[in-house]
Design an enzyme around this catalytic site. Sequence first.
Site, mmCIF file in Angstrom:
data_model
loop_
_atom_site.group_PDB
_atom_site.id
_atom_site.type_symbol
_atom_site.label_atom_id
_atom_site.label_comp_id
_atom_site.label_asym_id
_atom_site.label_seq_id
_atom_site.Cartn_x
_atom_site.Cartn_y
_atom_site.Cartn_z
ATOM 1 N N ASP A 27 0.851 -1.192 0.000
ATOM 2 C CA ASP A 27 0.000 0.000 0.000
ATOM 3 C C ASP A 27 0.882 1.237 0.000
ATOM 4 O O ASP A 27 1.710 1.416 0.901
ATOM 5 C CB ASP A 27 -0.887 -0.043 1.260
ATOM 6 C CG ASP A 27 -1.611 1.268 1.512
ATOM 7 O OD1 ASP A 27 -1.823 2.031 0.548
ATOM 8 O OD2 ASP A 27 -1.972 1.511 2.686
ATOM 9 N N ASP A 219 -10.087 -16.053 -16.381
ATOM 10 C CA ASP A 219 -10.867 -16.506 -15.230
ATOM 11 C C ASP A 219 -11.966 -17.483 -15.665
ATOM 12 O O ASP A 219 -12.687 -17.200 -16.636
ATOM 13 C CB ASP A 219 -11.501 -15.265 -14.577
ATOM 14 C CG ASP A 219 -12.135 -15.560 -13.241
ATOM 15 O OD1 ASP A 219 -11.406 -15.946 -12.316
ATOM 16 O OD2 ASP A 219 -13.367 -15.405 -13.121
ATOM 17 N N GLU A 285 -7.924 -20.573 -16.314
ATOM 18 C CA GLU A 285 -8.303 -21.216 -15.060
ATOM 19 C C GLU A 285 -9.268 -22.349 -15.411
ATOM 20 O O GLU A 285 -10.434 -22.116 -15.700
ATOM 21 C CB GLU A 285 -8.987 -20.216 -14.122
ATOM 22 C CG GLU A 285 -9.190 -20.804 -12.740
ATOM 23 C CD GLU A 285 -10.219 -20.067 -11.900
ATOM 24 O OE1 GLU A 285 -10.254 -20.297 -10.692
ATOM 25 O OE2 GLU A 285 -11.000 -19.268 -12.457
#
Length: 551
Positions: A27, A219, A285
């Site tokens: 971050d 995906d 995937e």
Amino acid sequence: MKLSKSADLPWWQRAVIYQIYPRSFKDTTGNGIGDLEGILNKLDYLNDGSSAYPNGGIPPSLGIDVIWISPFYPSPMADFGYDVANYVDVDPLFGNLQTLDRLIEEIHKRGMKIIIDYVPNHTSDQHPWFIESRSSKKNSKRDWYIWRDPKPGGSPPNNWGSVFGGPAWTLDKNTGQYYLHQFLREQPELNWREREVKEAMLDVLRFWLERGVDGFRMDVVGMILKDVELKDNPPSSRTDPNLPSNDIFGRQMHLYNEDQDEVHQVIREFRKLLDQYDDRCAIGEVWYEMPRWIKYYGESGDGLHLPFNFRLMHLPWEAEAFRHSVDGLEGAIPSFGWPNYVLGNHDGTRLASRIGTAQARVAAMLLLTLRGTPTLYYGDELGIENGVITQDLMQDPQGFRLGLHKTRDFCRTPMQWNSEPYAGFSKVEPWLPVEANYQERNIEVQSDDPSSMLNLYRQLLWYRCNTPALVHGTYRPLNVDHDCCYLYLREHSEGSRLVALNFVDQSHTISIPDGGRGEVVMSTYLDRAERVSLSNLLLRSNEGIIIEVNS
Ligand code: NOJ
């Protein structure tokens, strides 16, 4: 470090892929959530681009070749980015397109490649396409999604379940029809039988290919086409009795909701498009069992370059089971196909929690010495374990729907950079708690410890990259009289390597008849370099070794 010198293989066959879950890497904005600038700041950790190797010392950086970044697109984050509201931009939480351009440039400068997630099965319900589609039955985008009338009596059109629990259909009161979503109701599924959808989604690939990304991780790509008639799935005969009561998906055989023959036609189109560009790669995937899975390479290598191979993630940690799985893959893979192995990702238990820290070192050696492209999940190189997630800390929608034990937050905790508060991930409390052991288990501390897990990974990566036998040698398993050890040869004209892995916490002496002698070049303990007789080979408890056998 540069990609291995074996120039006769395409980069995605030589490479080691490293998955970054961007929320959890670094971050830089002080909001407790990782971002693209954070990845930029930490590139040198992954690969500093140098080819220097201090003699006998520790490689300067991890030596990763390819970074795969999970979704960073604008998203309401119902499924933390797997609900995309705009496929061609960056969510302000993570940065903007300019940051991404800099990231692509910096990655390439270091000789690395970048793979991004492509989420073709569903969008967010906030995607403008869906907002239009749901606005009326007559809308021109109505057929971009899968809408059906209720059954007489008002129930959903068929019996399919959502992976995240409950039915796969939600009724839209406005238009009186149900829409399909095999994940969250906030993730409506695109209708890939509609030509305009395909065109629009191919344009998305073009956008990123033009921008310089080297490939895509697609995906749930096997789900994008469903049975034309949307027939009911039959019940599964192998249902786990402990499934949560709302897990309809887990109780069915998935005959009609996914893996339909027509999906291969679309994948061929993806591939054709990628092939128009220089040297790009499609990873998918794909979860299916062998005969169905293998088809994703295409009939003649015109499918995915790498359908992800998750098998090793779900096996009991037993040498025989692993050998059986690898042999099965090696035996089934077509000549144009290339194997790959995954031991951890953002959806599963942390490797070190699954098999223990001691064996996680053996797993590192396995992953980085098998024939095929390894994918490494961020933090596994430190041996990060599952985070402690209580009900009040839970974030993952799967956990909310199927129960705390099903949350994937465990494996998404922040990367552990140093011993400072929040492990140096952020200046403020992160979106998920850092793992309890971060003061000992972090990059700074492990960098200073010559025998740490991190330094094992660094040495293995470096060694792999510079050893032709490990990059493209053949694979040959050896029969040994200890079924808790797994041995294989990686044979190559420039010198072969024997990998011997002890899967248990007990030492074993192995005898390879007529094996001759060899040179141990690396042990998972990083303390062994010696000439050994292969007819009397000691493997200490939890030890893996690499032996140079032609010397
Ligand atoms: C698979 C991804 O790995 C997972 O994280 C996500 O929730 C589902 N696909 C839905 O996109």
